[in-house]
Design a protein around this motif. Structure first.
Motif, PDB file in Angstrom:
ATOM      1  N   GLY A 148      20.384   9.011 -10.291  1.00 13.13           N
ATOM      2  CA  GLY A 148      20.055   9.270  -8.895  1.00 13.13           C
ATOM      3  C   GLY A 148      18.795   8.514  -8.544  1.00 13.13           C
ATOM      4  N   GLU A 149      18.477   8.514  -7.281  1.00 10.22           N
ATOM      5  CA  GLU A 149      17.315   7.752  -6.854  1.00 10.22           C
ATOM      6  C   GLU A 149      16.041   8.339  -7.434  1.00 10.22           C
ATOM      7  OE1 GLU A 149      17.922   9.226  -2.514  1.00 10.22           O
ATOM      8  OE2 GLU A 149      15.856   8.505  -2.650  1.00 10.22           O
ATOM      9  N   LEU A 150      15.113   7.439  -7.683  1.00 13.91           N
ATOM     10  CA  LEU A 150      13.773   7.831  -8.089  1.00 13.91           C
ATOM     11  C   LEU A 150      12.930   8.038  -6.837  1.00 13.91           C
ATOM     12  CD1 LEU A 150      14.747   6.772 -10.855  1.00 13.91           C
ATOM     13  CD2 LEU A 150      12.473   5.787 -11.168  1.00 13.91           C
ATOM     14  N   PHE A 151      12.178   9.110  -6.850  1.00 12.29           N
ATOM     15  CA  PHE A 151      11.212   9.359  -5.786  1.00 12.29           C
ATOM     16  C   PHE A 151       9.827   9.076  -6.368  1.00 12.29           C
ATOM     17  CE2 PHE A 151      13.826  11.350  -2.529  1.00 12.29           C
ATOM     18  CZ  PHE A 151      14.950  11.724  -3.249  1.00 12.29           C
ATOM     19  N   PHE A 152       9.095   8.201  -5.695  1.00 14.80           N
ATOM     20  CA  PHE A 152       7.805   7.787  -6.210  1.00 14.80           C
ATOM     21  C   PHE A 152       6.663   8.472  -5.476  1.00 14.80           C
ATOM     22  CE2 PHE A 152       8.467   4.280  -9.140  1.00 14.80           C
ATOM     23  CZ  PHE A 152       9.773   3.898  -8.881  1.00 14.80           C
ATOM     24  N   GLU A 176      14.681  17.178 -13.014  1.00 10.82           N
ATOM     25  CA  GLU A 176      14.543  17.263 -14.473  1.00 10.82           C
ATOM     26  C   GLU A 176      13.710  16.092 -15.009  1.00 10.82           C
ATOM     27  OE1 GLU A 176      18.387  19.183 -13.258  1.00 10.82           O
ATOM     28  OE2 GLU A 176      17.602  17.165 -13.000  1.00 10.82           O
ATOM     29  N   ASN A 177      13.957  14.906 -14.455  1.00 15.02           N
ATOM     30  CA  ASN A 177      13.331  13.692 -15.002  1.00 15.02           C
ATOM     31  C   ASN A 177      12.020  13.370 -14.302  1.00 15.02           C
ATOM     32  OD1 ASN A 177      15.740  13.503 -16.356  1.00 15.02           O
ATOM     33  ND2 ASN A 177      16.425  11.632 -15.362  1.00 15.02           N
ATOM     34  N   MET A 178      11.050  12.979 -15.083  1.00 18.66           N
ATOM     35  CA  MET A 178       9.797  12.469 -14.517  1.00 18.66           C
ATOM     36  C   MET A 178       9.363  11.255 -15.307  1.00 18.66           C
ATOM     37  SD  MET A 178       7.713  15.877 -13.320  1.00 18.66           S
ATOM     38  CE  MET A 178       6.657  14.949 -12.192  1.00 18.66           C
ATOM     39  N   PHE A 179       8.680  10.324 -14.625  1.00 16.77           N
ATOM     40  CA  PHE A 179       8.364   9.017 -15.194  1.00 16.77           C
ATOM     41  C   PHE A 179       6.945   8.608 -14.827  1.00 16.77           C
ATOM     42  CE2 PHE A 179      12.881   8.063 -15.889  1.00 16.77           C
ATOM     43  CZ  PHE A 179      13.497   8.829 -14.917  1.00 16.77           C
ATOM     44  N   GLY A 192       0.777  -1.227   0.000  1.00 17.54           N
ATOM     45  CA  GLY A 192       0.000   0.000   0.000  1.00 17.54           C
ATOM     46  C   GLY A 192       0.815   1.287   0.000  1.00 17.54           C
ATOM     47  N   GLU A 193       2.129   1.153  -0.128  1.00 13.89           N
ATOM     48  CA  GLU A 193       2.988   2.329  -0.099  1.00 13.89           C
ATOM     49  C   GLU A 193       3.778   2.449  -1.393  1.00 13.89           C
ATOM     50  OE1 GLU A 193       3.739   1.973   4.721  1.00 13.89           O
ATOM     51  OE2 GLU A 193       5.431   2.282   3.379  1.00 13.89           O
ATOM     52  N   ALA A 194       4.436   3.595  -1.557  1.00 18.76           N
ATOM     53  CA  ALA A 194       5.272   3.814  -2.733  1.00 18.76           C
ATOM     54  C   ALA A 194       6.596   3.077  -2.571  1.00 18.76           C
ATOM     55  CB  ALA A 194       5.538   5.313  -2.904  1.00 18.76           C
ATOM     56  N   PRO A 195       7.216   2.677  -3.672  1.00 21.61           N
ATOM     57  CA  PRO A 195       8.571   2.119  -3.573  1.00 21.61           C
ATOM     58  C   PRO A 195       9.535   3.151  -3.003  1.00 21.61           C
ATOM     59  CG  PRO A 195       7.614   1.680  -5.734  1.00 21.61           C
ATOM     60  CD  PRO A 195       6.709   2.650  -5.058  1.00 21.61           C
ATOM     61  N   VAL A 196      10.490   2.671  -2.207  1.00 17.45           N
ATOM     62  CA  VAL A 196      11.464   3.556  -1.571  1.00 17.45           C
ATOM     63  C   VAL A 196      12.866   3.099  -1.956  1.00 17.45           C
ATOM     64  CG1 VAL A 196      12.419   4.311   0.634  1.00 17.45           C
ATOM     65  CG2 VAL A 196       9.948   4.096   0.363  1.00 17.45           C
ATOM     66  N   PHE A 197      13.701   4.043  -2.302  1.00 16.73           N
ATOM     67  CA  PHE A 197      15.067   3.777  -2.728  1.00 16.73           C
ATOM     68  C   PHE A 197      15.894   3.159  -1.601  1.00 16.73           C
ATOM     69  CE2 PHE A 197      18.948   4.520  -5.007  1.00 16.73           C
ATOM     70  CZ  PHE A 197      19.882   4.942  -4.073  1.00 16.73           C
ATOM     71  N   LEU A 198      16.667   2.123  -1.969  1.00 17.69           N
ATOM     72  CA  LEU A 198      17.598   1.512  -1.026  1.00 17.69           C
ATOM     73  C   LEU A 198      19.047   1.761  -1.414  1.00 17.69           C
ATOM     74  CD1 LEU A 198      16.003  -2.028  -0.516  1.00 17.69           C
ATOM     75  CD2 LEU A 198      15.959  -0.100   1.076  1.00 17.69           C
ATOM     76  N   CYS A 226       3.877   7.524 -10.446  1.00 13.78           N
ATOM     77  CA  CYS A 226       4.704   8.591 -10.996  1.00 13.78           C
ATOM     78  C   CYS A 226       5.997   8.638 -10.196  1.00 13.78           C
ATOM     79  CB  CYS A 226       3.956   9.915 -10.887  1.00 13.78           C
ATOM     80  SG  CYS A 226       4.928  11.361 -11.387  1.00 13.78           S
ATOM     81  N   ALA A 227       7.098   9.002 -10.852  1.00 13.00           N
ATOM     82  CA  ALA A 227       8.378   9.139 -10.158  1.00 13.00           C
ATOM     83  C   ALA A 227       9.153  10.298 -10.760  1.00 13.00           C
ATOM     84  CB  ALA A 227       9.191   7.852 -10.254  1.00 13.00           C
ATOM     85  N   SER A 228      10.096  10.816  -9.991  1.00 13.24           N
ATOM     86  CA  SER A 228      10.965  11.884 -10.511  1.00 13.24           C
ATOM     87  C   SER A 228      12.384  11.669  -9.998  1.00 13.24           C
ATOM     88  CB  SER A 228      10.446  13.266 -10.105  1.00 13.24           C
ATOM     89  OG  SER A 228      10.581  13.478  -8.712  1.00 13.24           O
ATOM     90  N   SER A 229      13.341  12.275 -10.694  1.00 13.14           N
ATOM     91  CA  SER A 229      14.740  12.169 -10.271  1.00 13.14           C
ATOM     92  C   SER A 229      15.538  13.309 -10.887  1.00 13.14           C
ATOM     93  CB  SER A 229      15.338  10.833 -10.718  1.00 13.14           C
ATOM     94  OG  SER A 229      15.646  10.855 -12.105  1.00 13.14           O
TER      95      SER A 229
END
Lengths: 111, 112
Positions: B99-103, B30-33, A39-45, B91-94
């Motif tokens: 770099g890491e994607l933020f969702f 800059e990036n969005m997905f 139920g959550e967004a993926p988080v970077f590891l 949706c994600a951006s970076s």
């Protein structure tokens, strides 16, 4: 271009270790690892770059074999909070950050 | 706190309707997905954008289009929704260079 992850699912007891593998058919510039709780967004590891640079997360480490186009995620002394689905994302273009994700590995840690 | 915000958590639409999914990020990325997530299939890339007014097709662009008129906003458009587009959309951006994607938290779309 989707990488292949294994295993699909794993159940661990607290304190046990696990390895999750990610394999690509294409040459890789970088590999990312993410965890998604229900139920959550993926988080970077973690991100692993061609050439060996690694950024990490405490108690979780990873390797990147460029020649074999493979990466492995190592979870040591697992905790209940490690439960979730782990995804690897692969980038085949230099710096494009355009990731293709695997189908995920569902990790369940039980007391 | 960095944030990627998706406009709707849950939507129910009928076959043939036009659907807009909006995504806003506050990190000057800059990036969005746009990805869709389906059980057993993981996350599949639909479209991405490196800059305002730029777009690139991902793995599964058929049936979708996108719009990026402002740096912080990336919209996914289903011109004529079909039942096989029922899915979770993420949706994600970076930043531009690795770099890491933020969702975002996702938009669950059901097409009846």
């Amino acid at each position: 271009q989707q990488p292949v992850q294994s295993p699909q699912a794993v159940i661990l007891r607290e304190g046990e270790d696990a390895v999750i593998n990610c394999s690509s058919s294409k040459a890789l510039y970088s590999v990312h690892w993410y965890r998604q709780k229900h139920g959550e967004a993926p988080v970077f590891l973690m991100i692993l770059l061609k050439g060996g640079e690694q950024k990490g997360h405490e108690k979780i480490s990873a390797s990147f074999n460029e020649k074999k186009q493979q990466s492995s995620l190592y979870l040591t002394a697992s905790q209940l909070s490690y439960s979730g689905t782990y995804f690897c994302g692969t980038d085949t273009q230099t710096g494009a950050n355009n990731l293709f994700f695997g189908t995920g590995t569902r990790l369940t840690v039980i007391p | 706190d960095v944030k990627v915000t998706q406009s709707s958590r849950y939507l129910v639409k009928r076959t043939g309707e036009k659907v807009f999914l909006e995504c806003v990020q506050d990190m000057d990325h800059e990036n969005m997905f746009w990805y869709r997530q389906d059980p057993g299939l993981g996350l599949r890339l639909i479209y991405f954008s490196y800059d305002v007014k730029m777009k690139e097709k991902g793995d599964i662009p058929e049936g979708y289009s996108v719009s990026r008129e402002k740096k912080e906003r990336f919209s996914l458009i289903l011109e004529s929704a079909s039942t096989n587009q029922t899915s979770m959309y993420l949706c994600a951006s970076s930043f531009q260079n690795t770099g890491e994607l933020f969702f975002g938290e996702g938009s669950r779309l059901t097409v009846l």
